[in-house]
Design a protein around this motif. Sequence first.
Motif, PDB file in Angstrom:
ATOM      1  N   LEU A   1      -2.847   8.012  21.718  1.00 26.07           N
ATOM      2  CA  LEU A   1      -2.814   9.467  21.543  1.00 26.07           C
ATOM      3  C   LEU A   1      -2.444   9.834  20.104  1.00 26.07           C
ATOM      4  CD1 LEU A   1      -3.045  12.237  22.941  1.00 26.07           C
ATOM      5  CD2 LEU A   1      -0.615  12.042  23.524  1.00 26.07           C
ATOM      6  N   GLY A   2      -1.531   9.066  19.516  1.00 25.05           N
ATOM      7  CA  GLY A   2      -1.088   9.350  18.155  1.00 25.05           C
ATOM      8  C   GLY A   2      -2.208   9.269  17.135  1.00 25.05           C
ATOM      9  N   GLY A   3      -3.113   8.308  17.314  1.00 19.08           N
ATOM     10  CA  GLY A   3      -4.238   8.159  16.399  1.00 19.08           C
ATOM     11  C   GLY A   3      -5.354   9.143  16.654  1.00 19.08           C
ATOM     12  N   ILE A   4      -5.264   9.852  17.775  1.00 20.14           N
ATOM     13  CA  ILE A   4      -6.207  10.938  18.060  1.00 20.14           C
ATOM     14  C   ILE A   4      -5.709  12.223  17.409  1.00 20.14           C
ATOM     15  CG2 ILE A   4      -7.144  12.415  19.891  1.00 20.14           C
ATOM     16  CD1 ILE A   4      -7.086   9.918  21.733  1.00 20.14           C
ATOM     17  N   ILE A   5      -4.436  12.529  17.603  1.00 25.83           N
ATOM     18  CA  ILE A   5      -3.854  13.753  17.049  1.00 25.83           C
ATOM     19  C   ILE A   5      -3.861  13.721  15.519  1.00 25.83           C
ATOM     20  CG2 ILE A   5      -1.715  15.086  16.863  1.00 25.83           C
ATOM     21  CD1 ILE A   5      -1.138  14.309  19.789  1.00 25.83           C
ATOM     22  N   LEU A   6      -3.481  12.576  14.949  1.00 24.45           N
ATOM     23  CA  LEU A   6      -3.548  12.381  13.498  1.00 24.45           C
ATOM     24  C   LEU A   6      -4.578  11.293  13.212  1.00 24.45           C
ATOM     25  CD1 LEU A   6       0.167  12.409  12.231  1.00 24.45           C
ATOM     26  CD2 LEU A   6      -1.612  14.097  11.731  1.00 24.45           C
ATOM     27  N   ASN A   7      -5.642  11.644  12.538  1.00 29.29           N
ATOM     28  CA  ASN A   7      -6.684  10.686  12.194  1.00 29.29           C
ATOM     29  C   ASN A   7      -6.196   9.845  11.010  1.00 29.29           C
ATOM     30  OD1 ASN A   7      -8.963   9.467  10.916  1.00 29.29           O
ATOM     31  ND2 ASN A   7     -10.319  10.924  11.933  1.00 29.29           N
ATOM     32  N   TYR A   8      -5.770   8.611  11.296  1.00 27.23           N
ATOM     33  CA  TYR A   8      -5.168   7.781  10.253  1.00 27.23           C
ATOM     34  C   TYR A   8      -6.169   7.412   9.155  1.00 27.23           C
ATOM     35  CZ  TYR A   8      -1.365   7.308  13.639  1.00 27.23           C
ATOM     36  OH  TYR A   8      -0.354   7.572  14.528  1.00 27.23           O
ATOM     37  N   LYS A   9      -7.441   7.365   9.488  1.00 29.74           N
ATOM     38  CA  LYS A   9      -8.450   7.091   8.465  1.00 29.74           C
ATOM     39  C   LYS A   9      -8.470   8.230   7.442  1.00 29.74           C
ATOM     40  CE  LYS A   9     -13.350   6.179   7.693  1.00 29.74           C
ATOM     41  NZ  LYS A   9     -14.702   6.047   8.307  1.00 29.74           N
ATOM     42  N   ARG A  10      -8.441   9.466   7.923  1.00 30.36           N
ATOM     43  CA  ARG A  10      -8.436  10.624   7.028  1.00 30.36           C
ATOM     44  C   ARG A  10      -7.105  10.742   6.288  1.00 30.36           C
ATOM     45  NH1 ARG A  10      -8.959  15.221  10.479  1.00 30.36           N
ATOM     46  NH2 ARG A  10      -8.651  16.405   8.564  1.00 30.36           N
ATOM     47  N   ILE A  11      -6.027  10.349   6.961  1.00 32.80           N
ATOM     48  CA  ILE A  11      -4.714  10.348   6.291  1.00 32.80           C
ATOM     49  C   ILE A  11      -4.751   9.416   5.087  1.00 32.80           C
ATOM     50  CG2 ILE A  11      -2.314   9.621   6.520  1.00 32.80           C
ATOM     51  CD1 ILE A  11      -2.732  12.244   7.925  1.00 32.80           C
ATOM     52  N   LYS A  12      -5.328   8.222   5.261  1.00 39.29           N
ATOM     53  CA  LYS A  12      -5.424   7.251   4.167  1.00 39.29           C
ATOM     54  C   LYS A  12      -6.267   7.804   3.016  1.00 39.29           C
ATOM     55  CE  LYS A  12      -5.055   3.250   7.254  1.00 39.29           C
ATOM     56  NZ  LYS A  12      -5.838   2.172   7.910  1.00 39.29           N
ATOM     57  N   GLN A  13      -7.214   8.673   3.349  1.00 42.20           N
ATOM     58  CA  GLN A  13      -8.081   9.272   2.336  1.00 42.20           C
ATOM     59  C   GLN A  13      -7.428  10.490   1.681  1.00 42.20           C
ATOM     60  OE1 GLN A  13     -11.488  10.041   4.834  1.00 42.20           O
ATOM     61  NE2 GLN A  13     -12.369   8.004   4.514  1.00 42.20           N
ATOM     62  N   GLY A  14      -6.230  10.836   2.134  1.00 43.33           N
ATOM     63  CA  GLY A  14      -5.503  11.956   1.541  1.00 43.33           C
ATOM     64  C   GLY A  14      -6.012  13.322   1.957  1.00 43.33           C
ATOM     65  N   LYS A  15      -6.662  13.408   3.110  1.00 40.82           N
ATOM     66  CA  LYS A  15      -7.247  14.680   3.551  1.00 40.82           C
ATOM     67  C   LYS A  15      -6.247  15.501   4.371  1.00 40.82           C
ATOM     68  CE  LYS A  15     -11.983  12.948   3.362  1.00 40.82           C
ATOM     69  NZ  LYS A  15     -13.237  12.687   4.094  1.00 40.82           N
ATOM     70  N   PHE A  16      -5.129  15.782   3.762  1.00 40.04           N
ATOM     71  CA  PHE A  16      -4.092  16.610   4.363  1.00 40.04           C
ATOM     72  C   PHE A  16      -3.126  17.002   3.256  1.00 40.04           C
ATOM     73  CE2 PHE A  16      -2.105  12.547   4.055  1.00 40.04           C
ATOM     74  CZ  PHE A  16      -0.739  12.774   3.970  1.00 40.04           C
ATOM     75  N   GLU A  17      -2.261  17.939   3.552  1.00 42.04           N
ATOM     76  CA  GLU A  17      -1.228  18.345   2.603  1.00 42.04           C
ATOM     77  C   GLU A  17       0.120  18.370   3.306  1.00 42.04           C
ATOM     78  OE1 GLU A  17      -2.212  22.124   0.925  1.00 42.04           O
ATOM     79  OE2 GLU A  17      -4.255  21.510   0.377  1.00 42.04           O
ATOM     80  N   ALA A  18       1.158  17.925   2.626  1.00 42.06           N
ATOM     81  CA  ALA A  18       2.521  17.992   3.165  1.00 42.06           C
ATOM     82  C   ALA A  18       3.502  17.988   2.006  1.00 42.06           C
ATOM     83  CB  ALA A  18       2.800  16.827   4.113  1.00 42.06           C
ATOM     84  N   ASN A  19       4.457  18.881   2.060  1.00 41.14           N
ATOM     85  CA  ASN A  19       5.426  18.996   0.974  1.00 41.14           C
ATOM     86  C   ASN A  19       6.801  19.385   1.515  1.00 41.14           C
ATOM     87  OD1 ASN A  19       3.703  18.871  -1.639  1.00 41.14           O
ATOM     88  ND2 ASN A  19       2.601  20.319  -0.330  1.00 41.14           N
ATOM     89  N   LEU A  20       7.818  18.969   0.811  1.00 40.85           N
ATOM     90  CA  LEU A  20       9.174  19.438   1.046  1.00 40.85           C
ATOM     91  C   LEU A  20       9.521  20.385  -0.091  1.00 40.85           C
ATOM     92  CD1 LEU A  20      11.797  19.159   2.767  1.00 40.85           C
ATOM     93  CD2 LEU A  20      12.483  17.330   1.217  1.00 40.85           C
ATOM     94  N   SER A  21       9.991  21.577   0.257  1.00 47.33           N
ATOM     95  CA  SER A  21      10.288  22.582  -0.760  1.00 47.33           C
ATOM     96  C   SER A  21      11.317  22.057  -1.753  1.00 47.33           C
ATOM     97  CB  SER A  21      10.794  23.863  -0.104  1.00 47.33           C
ATOM     98  OG  SER A  21      11.985  23.616   0.628  1.00 47.33           O
ATOM     99  N   GLU A  22      11.348  22.664  -2.931  1.00 42.50           N
ATOM    100  CA  GLU A  22      12.253  22.213  -3.991  1.00 42.50           C
ATOM    101  C   GLU A  22      13.712  22.249  -3.567  1.00 42.50           C
ATOM    102  OE1 GLU A  22      11.689  24.080  -7.719  1.00 42.50           O
ATOM    103  OE2 GLU A  22       9.589  23.496  -7.918  1.00 42.50           O
ATOM    104  N   ASP A  23      14.071  23.247  -2.745  1.00 41.58           N
ATOM    105  CA  ASP A  23      15.460  23.325  -2.285  1.00 41.58           C
ATOM    106  C   ASP A  23      15.716  22.472  -1.045  1.00 41.58           C
ATOM    107  OD1 ASP A  23      14.184  24.754  -0.310  1.00 41.58           O
ATOM    108  OD2 ASP A  23      15.267  26.631  -0.648  1.00 41.58           O
ATOM    109  N   GLY A  24      14.665  21.757  -0.573  1.00 37.00           N
ATOM    110  CA  GLY A  24      14.816  20.828   0.549  1.00 37.00           C
ATOM    111  C   GLY A  24      14.985  21.469   1.901  1.00 37.00           C
ATOM    112  N   THR A  25      14.655  22.769   2.029  1.00 35.75           N
ATOM    113  CA  THR A  25      14.915  23.468   3.298  1.00 35.75           C
ATOM    114  C   THR A  25      13.682  23.606   4.181  1.00 35.75           C
ATOM    115  OG1 THR A  25      14.487  25.637   2.297  1.00 35.75           O
ATOM    116  CG2 THR A  25      16.775  24.808   2.261  1.00 35.75           C
ATOM    117  N   ASN A  26      12.474  23.486   3.611  1.00 33.57           N
ATOM    118  CA  ASN A  26      11.260  23.737   4.392  1.00 33.57           C
ATOM    119  C   ASN A  26      10.221  22.636   4.179  1.00 33.57           C
ATOM    120  OD1 ASN A  26       9.348  25.501   5.974  1.00 33.57           O
ATOM    121  ND2 ASN A  26       8.233  25.424   4.037  1.00 33.57           N
TER     122      ASN A  26
END
Length: 267
Positions: free
Chosen positions: A175-200
């Motif tokens: 199920l985990g590999g269905i919800i998150l496509n690890y092939k696309r993750i490896k290709q960098g086709k997503f965005e994720a960041n932690l805010s500068e103040d570390g709160t969000n």
Amino acid sequence: FSDSEISIKRVKKSVLYPSAFPKCKELPSKSGYSYQYMKGETLYEDSSKEKLTNLLTFLENNLWSMKPKNINLNKDGYSFYKDKTIKRIDLLEKKFNFNQIKTINNKKLSYISIIPPFKYEEIISNIHPSPIHGDLQYDNILIDSDNNFLLIDWRHEFGNNIEFGDLYYDLAKLLGGIILNYKRIKQGKFEANLSEDGTNISYKYDEDIYVKEHQEIIYDFHFRNKLNINNTRKLLSLIYLNMAPLHEPPFDIILLAFANKLFWSNE
């Protein structure tokens, strides 16, 4: 492998379940193993409903069909689920200040910490003993031109048990590999960041068009086999959390967010 035990145990597991895993041969150095090459595509490259349905049938007939009697995996479960997770959380604490993170995509957390309050006793009591692959995600499932399946990169043990593990773990990995496509993750086709103040934590990830259909097939498998899908989803939250410290940003960030999201979606 730097640890020869991994290679040795993987080969032993392939011998135990020859219908599920390829015939392997240990390298003389015992630092690895080999098996015959098969030309094929991963399930990410051929992600039809039919292929997933056929995969589940293959697994039922060739791996999950053995029903062990009078086996107690509690000790292995504590090692694999609780002890390992505590160690992984310690690693995460070296990367993130949990106390600072208050929101995900600017939505307030459901709990005082981004780390879900896992109920380890419940997870262990729900173990469904079965032979398992142990890293059952689409990148580790090959299909050849004759629609034969080949499972690769299987986990060598569950706790200290080579022969059996938890069926819910295989289902959660799938199920985990269905919800998150690890092939696309490896290709960098997503965005994720932690805010500068570390709160969000903010993330953006576009779901594959087949996700809902494939989840329905997995859910139907649970229903037909009298399995609890909530056990699988909670375990997937644990899996994403355990994966997070093993990866670099931004993958670790989105894993942390999805671990939290999945846990609370079942509450």
